[in-house]
Design a protein around this motif. Sequence first.
Motif, PDB file in Angstrom:
ATOM      1  N   LYS A 183       4.947  24.347 -37.779  1.00 34.36           N
ATOM      2  CA  LYS A 183       5.468  23.418 -37.566  1.00 34.36           C
ATOM      3  C   LYS A 183       7.108  23.813 -37.533  1.00 34.36           C
ATOM      4  CE  LYS A 183       5.368  18.341 -38.643  1.00 34.36           C
ATOM      5  NZ  LYS A 183       4.980  17.262 -39.682  1.00 34.36           N
ATOM      6  N   ASP A 184       8.059  22.561 -37.154  1.00 27.48           N
ATOM      7  CA  ASP A 184       9.465  22.959 -37.242  1.00 27.48           C
ATOM      8  C   ASP A 184      10.119  21.759 -37.012  1.00 27.48           C
ATOM      9  OD1 ASP A 184       9.856  22.616 -34.613  1.00 27.48           O
ATOM     10  OD2 ASP A 184       9.908  24.386 -34.095  1.00 27.48           O
ATOM     11  N   ASN A 185      11.019  21.888 -36.793  1.00 33.09           N
ATOM     12  CA  ASN A 185      12.476  20.707 -36.671  1.00 33.09           C
ATOM     13  C   ASN A 185      12.514  19.880 -35.045  1.00 33.09           C
ATOM     14  OD1 ASN A 185      12.620  20.403 -39.660  1.00 33.09           O
ATOM     15  ND2 ASN A 185      13.915  21.614 -39.829  1.00 33.09           N
ATOM     16  N   ILE A 186      11.875  20.588 -34.560  1.00 37.30           N
ATOM     17  CA  ILE A 186      11.801  20.587 -32.481  1.00 37.30           C
ATOM     18  C   ILE A 186      10.592  19.462 -32.678  1.00 37.30           C
ATOM     19  CG2 ILE A 186      12.706  20.562 -30.608  1.00 37.30           C
ATOM     20  CD1 ILE A 186      14.498  22.780 -32.318  1.00 37.30           C
ATOM     21  N   PRO A 187       9.836  18.818 -32.592  1.00 36.55           N
ATOM     22  CA  PRO A 187       9.153  17.804 -32.057  1.00 36.55           C
ATOM     23  C   PRO A 187       8.854  17.718 -30.510  1.00 36.55           C
ATOM     24  CG  PRO A 187      10.528  16.095 -32.500  1.00 36.55           C
ATOM     25  CD  PRO A 187      11.260  17.410 -33.210  1.00 36.55           C
ATOM     26  N   CYS A 188       9.905  17.546 -30.238  1.00 34.13           N
ATOM     27  CA  CYS A 188       9.412  17.845 -28.698  1.00 34.13           C
ATOM     28  C   CYS A 188       9.857  19.526 -27.881  1.00 34.13           C
ATOM     29  CB  CYS A 188       9.631  16.328 -28.304  1.00 34.13           C
ATOM     30  SG  CYS A 188      11.278  16.540 -27.989  1.00 34.13           S
ATOM     31  N   ASP A 189      10.022  19.166 -26.473  1.00 36.01           N
ATOM     32  CA  ASP A 189      10.337  20.150 -26.093  1.00 36.01           C
ATOM     33  C   ASP A 189      12.039  20.424 -26.260  1.00 36.01           C
ATOM     34  OD1 ASP A 189      10.515  21.837 -22.683  1.00 36.01           O
ATOM     35  OD2 ASP A 189      12.385  20.004 -22.804  1.00 36.01           O
ATOM     36  N   LYS A 190      12.033  21.227 -26.170  1.00 38.42           N
ATOM     37  CA  LYS A 190      13.354  21.947 -26.714  1.00 38.42           C
ATOM     38  C   LYS A 190      15.048  20.951 -26.040  1.00 38.42           C
ATOM     39  CE  LYS A 190      16.086  24.659 -29.399  1.00 38.42           C
ATOM     40  NZ  LYS A 190      17.615  24.619 -28.874  1.00 38.42           N
ATOM     41  N   ASP A 191      15.048  21.400 -24.683  1.00 40.22           N
ATOM     42  CA  ASP A 191      15.937  20.640 -23.696  1.00 40.22           C
ATOM     43  C   ASP A 191      15.653  19.252 -23.694  1.00 40.22           C
ATOM     44  OD1 ASP A 191      16.127  23.295 -22.500  1.00 40.22           O
ATOM     45  OD2 ASP A 191      15.002  22.852 -20.890  1.00 40.22           O
ATOM     46  N   ILE A 192      14.656  18.720 -24.441  1.00 38.88           N
ATOM     47  CA  ILE A 192      14.525  17.356 -24.184  1.00 38.88           C
ATOM     48  C   ILE A 192      15.469  16.862 -25.483  1.00 38.88           C
ATOM     49  CG2 ILE A 192      13.347  14.766 -24.283  1.00 38.88           C
ATOM     50  CD1 ILE A 192      11.606  15.912 -22.056  1.00 38.88           C
ATOM     51  N   PHE A 193      14.895  17.687 -26.311  1.00 39.42           N
ATOM     52  CA  PHE A 193      15.441  17.155 -27.851  1.00 39.42           C
ATOM     53  C   PHE A 193      16.728  17.472 -27.567  1.00 39.42           C
ATOM     54  CE2 PHE A 193      16.017  18.879 -31.927  1.00 39.42           C
ATOM     55  CZ  PHE A 193      15.540  18.378 -33.053  1.00 39.42           C
ATOM     56  N   ASP A 194      17.397  18.636 -27.108  1.00 43.51           N
ATOM     57  CA  ASP A 194      18.724  19.035 -27.400  1.00 43.51           C
ATOM     58  C   ASP A 194      20.028  17.748 -26.109  1.00 43.51           C
ATOM     59  OD1 ASP A 194      18.343  21.060 -28.790  1.00 43.51           O
ATOM     60  OD2 ASP A 194      18.641  22.872 -26.762  1.00 43.51           O
ATOM     61  N   LEU A 195      19.517  17.050 -25.003  1.00 45.37           N
ATOM     62  CA  LEU A 195      20.066  16.076 -24.541  1.00 45.37           C
ATOM     63  C   LEU A 195      19.753  14.959 -25.581  1.00 45.37           C
ATOM     64  CD1 LEU A 195      21.169  15.237 -22.314  1.00 45.37           C
ATOM     65  CD2 LEU A 195      18.396  14.559 -21.132  1.00 45.37           C
ATOM     66  N   CYS A 196      19.087  14.893 -26.483  1.00 49.76           N
ATOM     67  CA  CYS A 196      18.489  13.196 -26.524  1.00 49.76           C
ATOM     68  C   CYS A 196      19.742  13.098 -28.403  1.00 49.76           C
ATOM     69  CB  CYS A 196      16.931  13.214 -27.004  1.00 49.76           C
ATOM     70  SG  CYS A 196      16.024  12.904 -25.585  1.00 49.76           S
ATOM     71  N   GLN A 197      19.250  14.811 -28.574  1.00 52.62           N
ATOM     72  CA  GLN A 197      20.526  15.012 -29.838  1.00 52.62           C
ATOM     73  C   GLN A 197      22.241  14.419 -29.057  1.00 52.62           C
ATOM     74  OE1 GLN A 197      19.558  14.725 -31.880  1.00 52.62           O
ATOM     75  NE2 GLN A 197      18.348  16.715 -33.808  1.00 52.62           N
ATOM     76  N   LEU A 198      22.092  15.205 -27.742  1.00 54.22           N
ATOM     77  CA  LEU A 198      23.278  14.696 -27.615  1.00 54.22           C
ATOM     78  C   LEU A 198      24.129  13.478 -27.001  1.00 54.22           C
ATOM     79  CD1 LEU A 198      25.977  16.443 -26.354  1.00 54.22           C
ATOM     80  CD2 LEU A 198      24.955  16.373 -24.018  1.00 54.22           C
ATOM     81  N   LEU A 199      23.117  13.299 -26.660  1.00 54.80           N
ATOM     82  CA  LEU A 199      23.429  11.170 -26.341  1.00 54.80           C
ATOM     83  C   LEU A 199      23.297  10.737 -27.324  1.00 54.80           C
ATOM     84  CD1 LEU A 199      20.562  10.592 -23.022  1.00 54.80           C
ATOM     85  CD2 LEU A 199      23.152  10.479 -23.428  1.00 54.80           C
ATOM     86  N   VAL A 200      22.144  10.981 -28.737  1.00 55.91           N
ATOM     87  CA  VAL A 200      22.594   9.751 -29.752  1.00 55.91           C
ATOM     88  C   VAL A 200      24.192  10.241 -30.571  1.00 55.91           C
ATOM     89  CG1 VAL A 200      22.127   9.510 -32.148  1.00 55.91           C
ATOM     90  CG2 VAL A 200      20.359   9.891 -30.318  1.00 55.91           C
ATOM     91  N   ASN A 201      24.396  11.740 -30.613  1.00 48.71           N
ATOM     92  CA  ASN A 201      25.677  11.724 -31.125  1.00 48.71           C
ATOM     93  C   ASN A 201      26.710  11.083 -30.539  1.00 48.71           C
ATOM     94  OD1 ASN A 201      24.676  13.160 -32.988  1.00 48.71           O
ATOM     95  ND2 ASN A 201      24.643  14.872 -32.066  1.00 48.71           N
ATOM     96  N   GLU A 202      26.321  10.762 -28.939  1.00 51.88           N
ATOM     97  CA  GLU A 202      27.994  10.672 -27.860  1.00 51.88           C
ATOM     98  C   GLU A 202      28.135   9.308 -28.022  1.00 51.88           C
ATOM     99  OE1 GLU A 202      27.085  11.482 -24.094  1.00 51.88           O
ATOM    100  OE2 GLU A 202      28.154  13.718 -24.318  1.00 51.88           O
ATOM    101  N   ASN A 203      26.608   8.818 -27.893  1.00 48.49           N
ATOM    102  CA  ASN A 203      27.017   7.267 -28.256  1.00 48.49           C
ATOM    103  C   ASN A 203      26.982   5.912 -29.737  1.00 48.49           C
ATOM    104  OD1 ASN A 203      26.285   5.539 -24.763  1.00 48.49           O
ATOM    105  ND2 ASN A 203      25.270   7.709 -25.631  1.00 48.49           N
TER     106      ASN A 203
END
Length: 229
Positions: A183-203
């Motif tokens: 188990k690591d720190n990425i609980p979902c698909d990595k591409d969706i995880f990276d996109l969500c992180q980007l949106l969270v940071n941008e907004n």
Amino acid sequence: MEAWNTNNDPKVIGGYFVNSVKNKLGCPERIRADAGTENCYVKQMQSFLRDEHADRFAGVCSFMYGRSTANQKIESFWSILRREVTSFWMDLFKQLQIDNYFVGDLLDKNLIQFCFMDLVQADIDSTVSVWNSHRIRPSKMASLPCGRPALMYSIPELYGVSDCLKAVTPERIELCETECLMKDNIPCDKDIFDLCQLLVNENMWDFPADPHEMCDLYIQLRNEIMNII
């Protein structure tokens, strides 16, 4: 207990087992599990870790299959866990579905995992902590000890029972680790995880600790991504 994006991958279940063995530098004297395919790696690893011992449960005898429904204690705990934890989350996610914010596709499943996994894990951890600290009342069966589970596990000699932890070598643990998915720190698909992180940071959105407020973040992310695609 672990919350993750799968509960039936034997390599992931094996990883939970190996992590526990690594933390304790030992494995159980004997394991009883149901016949689900997710337990096959645990069976192999337990037998491997125990084959250097000489007691009557060493090697393959250290693992046995049995129906979970025949284990009243674990069935009782699952009932408590459902009442204290899982029912709330099931109802919360069901409401998202009723409100047409969850249709069960790849995006929605991964957004649920991205937003809620840590909150679900924290809820489970809290329940386990309370359970391990509660007092087990005396039973009519004289062979069953009573007391607080955390103390009974840590200092078994105070309760007139033996420690069933069997020491294993770090080398054997490392060999088992190579066969696991940890188990690591990425609980979902990595591409969706990276996109969500980007949106969270941008907004500049926050990660709320309240599950209902987290629903708002889930909906915001869902709307943003659906507008992009």
